[in-house]
Scaffold this motif. Structure first.
Motif, PDB file in Angstrom:
ATOM      1  N   ALA A 156      13.183 -18.034  25.711  1.00  0.00           N
ATOM      2  CA  ALA A 156      12.298 -17.112  24.998  1.00  0.00           C
ATOM      3  C   ALA A 156      11.603 -17.828  23.838  1.00  0.00           C
ATOM      4  O   ALA A 156      10.395 -17.659  23.620  1.00  0.00           O
ATOM      5  CB  ALA A 156      13.103 -15.924  24.488  1.00  0.00           C
ATOM      6  N   ALA A 157      12.371 -18.643  23.115  1.00  0.00           N
ATOM      7  CA  ALA A 157      11.796 -19.371  21.973  1.00  0.00           C
ATOM      8  C   ALA A 157      10.720 -20.343  22.452  1.00  0.00           C
ATOM      9  O   ALA A 157       9.679 -20.509  21.807  1.00  0.00           O
ATOM     10  CB  ALA A 157      12.901 -20.113  21.228  1.00  0.00           C
ATOM     11  N   LYS A 158      10.968 -20.967  23.601  1.00  0.00           N
ATOM     12  CA  LYS A 158      10.001 -21.908  24.170  1.00  0.00           C
ATOM     13  C   LYS A 158       8.683 -21.185  24.492  1.00  0.00           C
ATOM     14  O   LYS A 158       7.591 -21.675  24.183  1.00  0.00           O
ATOM     15  CB  LYS A 158      10.618 -22.489  25.456  1.00  0.00           C
ATOM     16  N   VAL A 159       8.798 -19.998  25.062  1.00  0.00           N
ATOM     17  CA  VAL A 159       7.596 -19.216  25.391  1.00  0.00           C
ATOM     18  C   VAL A 159       6.862 -18.832  24.097  1.00  0.00           C
ATOM     19  O   VAL A 159       5.630 -18.942  24.003  1.00  0.00           O
ATOM     20  CB  VAL A 159       7.960 -17.941  26.197  1.00  0.00           C
ATOM     21  N   ALA A 160       7.615 -18.402  23.089  1.00  0.00           N
ATOM     22  CA  ALA A 160       6.997 -17.974  21.826  1.00  0.00           C
ATOM     23  C   ALA A 160       6.228 -19.110  21.162  1.00  0.00           C
ATOM     24  O   ALA A 160       5.174 -18.895  20.551  1.00  0.00           O
ATOM     25  CB  ALA A 160       8.063 -17.424  20.883  1.00  0.00           C
ATOM     26  N   GLY A 181      14.425 -16.462  18.259  1.00  0.00           N
ATOM     27  CA  GLY A 181      13.327 -17.431  18.162  1.00  0.00           C
ATOM     28  C   GLY A 181      11.986 -16.885  18.622  1.00  0.00           C
ATOM     29  O   GLY A 181      11.065 -17.644  18.884  1.00  0.00           O
ATOM     30  N   VAL A 182      11.877 -15.562  18.730  1.00  0.00           N
ATOM     31  CA  VAL A 182      10.619 -14.951  19.166  1.00  0.00           C
ATOM     32  C   VAL A 182       9.930 -14.287  17.971  1.00  0.00           C
ATOM     33  O   VAL A 182      10.407 -14.376  16.847  1.00  0.00           O
ATOM     34  CB  VAL A 182      10.875 -13.949  20.320  1.00  0.00           C
ATOM     35  N   ASP A 183       8.800 -13.618  18.227  1.00  0.00           N
ATOM     36  CA  ASP A 183       7.974 -13.143  17.107  1.00  0.00           C
ATOM     37  C   ASP A 183       8.321 -11.724  16.640  1.00  0.00           C
ATOM     38  O   ASP A 183       7.773 -11.253  15.639  1.00  0.00           O
ATOM     39  CB  ASP A 183       6.502 -13.202  17.508  1.00  0.00           C
ATOM     40  N   GLY A 184       9.170 -11.052  17.383  1.00  0.00           N
ATOM     41  CA  GLY A 184       9.538  -9.702  16.984  1.00  0.00           C
ATOM     42  C   GLY A 184      10.662  -9.193  17.858  1.00  0.00           C
ATOM     43  O   GLY A 184      11.068  -9.861  18.816  1.00  0.00           O
ATOM     44  N   GLN A 185      11.177  -8.018  17.513  1.00  0.00           N
ATOM     45  CA  GLN A 185      12.306  -7.443  18.254  1.00  0.00           C
ATOM     46  C   GLN A 185      12.012  -5.997  18.600  1.00  0.00           C
ATOM     47  O   GLN A 185      11.329  -5.297  17.860  1.00  0.00           O
ATOM     48  CB  GLN A 185      13.588  -7.493  17.395  1.00  0.00           C
ATOM     49  N   VAL A 186      12.542  -5.565  19.737  1.00  0.00           N
ATOM     50  CA  VAL A 186      12.451  -4.156  20.125  1.00  0.00           C
ATOM     51  C   VAL A 186      13.830  -3.664  20.554  1.00  0.00           C
ATOM     52  O   VAL A 186      14.607  -4.415  21.152  1.00  0.00           O
ATOM     53  CB  VAL A 186      11.417  -3.928  21.265  1.00  0.00           C
ATOM     54  N   LEU A 187      14.140  -2.435  20.189  1.00  0.00           N
ATOM     55  CA  LEU A 187      15.362  -1.773  20.665  1.00  0.00           C
ATOM     56  C   LEU A 187      15.024  -0.335  21.027  1.00  0.00           C
ATOM     57  O   LEU A 187      14.008   0.213  20.571  1.00  0.00           O
ATOM     58  CB  LEU A 187      16.448  -1.768  19.576  1.00  0.00           C
ATOM     59  N   VAL A 188      15.888   0.250  21.802  1.00  0.00           N
ATOM     60  CA  VAL A 188      15.789   1.677  22.097  1.00  0.00           C
ATOM     61  C   VAL A 188      16.404   2.418  20.905  1.00  0.00           C
ATOM     62  O   VAL A 188      17.539   2.120  20.510  1.00  0.00           O
ATOM     63  CB  VAL A 188      16.524   2.001  23.423  1.00  0.00           C
ATOM     64  N   ILE A 189      15.648   3.334  20.317  1.00  0.00           N
ATOM     65  CA  ILE A 189      16.086   3.983  19.074  1.00  0.00           C
ATOM     66  C   ILE A 189      17.449   4.677  19.211  1.00  0.00           C
ATOM     67  O   ILE A 189      18.275   4.608  18.311  1.00  0.00           O
ATOM     68  CB  ILE A 189      15.000   4.987  18.567  1.00  0.00           C
TER      69      ILE A 189
END
Ligand code: KIV
Length: 272
Positions: A197-201, A216-224
Motif C-alpha cells: 500500500a505504501a509503495k502505491v501511495a 504508509g498511505v494518505d488517509g484512513q477509512v473505517l466503518v463508523i
C-alpha cells in the motif's frame, strides 16, 4: 512531524489532492443516515462514504451484494441532507455497473441527481475501465477501490488479506496506475500488506485511502459502527475501537426498561 492543517470550508476532490501534496492525512468514515452523518460531519471528518457496507451494518445481510441502487440512493440522500463540510462519496452497488458502461453511467447519474452526493466509488481496475471512463466523461468524480473488494467475495471465497503474492500485487499496482491515468481522484486500498500500500501511495499523486492497509498511505477509512464499538462480532486486526457503544447502549436501554417496569419513568417532572 507536525503538519499544518488548512481549514477547508467545504471539502472538494481538489482539497484532497492538496492534502496529499501538503502531507496532511485524510480522514474518511462511513455514514448511512442523517443523524450519524451530522455527527460525523461536525467532527470534521474529511470524506463521508455512503458505503455499500450499509448492506451489512444497516440491513443485516451477510455480504454487500444484496443492497440495491434505490436503497443506496435513500441512504445517500439522508446523509447529504446532514452534511455541510465533508465530501460525500457514494458506492455504486453490485449489479449496477458491472454489465456494461452505459448502465454504469446511468447508475452514477441516478446517484448524483437523486441523492446529491458529490462522487461515486466503484470496485475494480482493468475490468471496469470503460465504465470508469464513461462516468468521468460525464463530469462525475470517481473514487477507485482495489485489494479486498467485498462485491467479489464469492470469487475470493474469504475476507483474508489480498495481494500477498507477487502476481496479484503487480496487478494491483497496474490497476492503481490505470485508475489514476483514467482520472480517478482517489483510491481505497482494502486489506493488503502495508508495504504494498505504501509503495502505491508513493507512486501515485492521487490520494490513497487505506482500510487494513497500514499507515504508509494518505488517509484512513473505517466503518463508523465498528469504530464506535456497535458491532461486536467483527474484530479484524486493523480495527481500532474508540468506544464500546454496544455495551454502553445495552446498559442505557436496560436502565430504561427497568425504570419503566418499576414505574420510575416518567416521574413528576417528566409529565404534563
Ligand atoms: O462499503 C464500505 O464501507 C467500504 C469501505 C470498507 C471502504 O467500501
Amino acid at each position: 512531524m507536525s503538519v499544518a492543517k488548512k481549514d477547508y470550508k467545504k471539502i472538494t476532490v481538489q482539497s484532497l489532492t492538496e492534502m496529499k501534496a501538503n502531507g496532511e492525512k485524510i480522514s474518511m468514515l462511513t455514514a448511512y443516515d442523517f443523524t450519524m452523518a451530522r455527527i460525523v460531519d461536525q467532527s470534521k471528518v474529511d470524506v463521508i462514504l455512503v458505503g455499500d457496507s450499509a448492506s451489512n451494518v444497516m440491513a443485516g445481510h451477510e455480504t454487500t451484494l444484496p443492497i440495491t441502487l434505490d436503497q443506496m440512493i435513500y441512504h445517500a440522500s439522508s446523509v447529504v441532507r446532514a452534511v455541510s463540510r465533508a465530501l460525500v462519496v457514494v458506492d455504486i452497488p453490485f449489479g449496477s455497473y458491472q454489465s456494461d458502461p452505459k448502465e454504469a453511467l446511468r447508475s452514477a447519474i441516478r446517484i448524483m441527481k437523486e441523492s446529491g452526493g458529490h462522487a461515486v466509488k466503484l470496485e475494480g481496475g482493468e475490468e471496469i475501465k470503460e465504465s470508469v471512463k464513461r462516468i468521468l466523461n460525464a463530469g462525475i468524480p470517481v473514487m477507485g477501490h482495489l485489494g479486498l473488494t467485498p462485491q467479489s467475495i464469492y470469487k475470493f471465497g474469504t475476507y483474508t488479506v489480498r495481494a500477498k503474492e507477487e502476481e496479484e500485487a503487480d496487478k494491483l499496482i497496474e490497476d492503481a496506475l490505470l485508475l489514476e491515468r483514467l482520472g480517478c481522484f482517489a483510491i481505497v486500498l482494502e486489506k493488503i500488506p502495508a508495504t504494498l500500500a505504501a509503495k502505491v501511495a508513493v507512486q501515485l499523486t492521487i490520494p490513497i485511502i487505506g482500510i487494513g492497509a497500514g499507515g504508509g498511505v494518505d488517509g484512513q477509512v473505517l466503518v463508523i459502527h465498528d469504530l464506535l464499538g456497535m458491532t461486536k462480532e467483527f474484530s479484524p486486526r486493523f480495527l481500532r475501537r474508540y468506544m464500546d457503544l454496544y455495551h454502553g447502549m445495552t446498559e442505557a436501554i436496560g436502565s430504561y426498561v427497568k425504570d419503566v417496569k418499576e414505574g420510575d419513568f416518567p416521574n413528576e417532572q417528566e409529565q404534563y
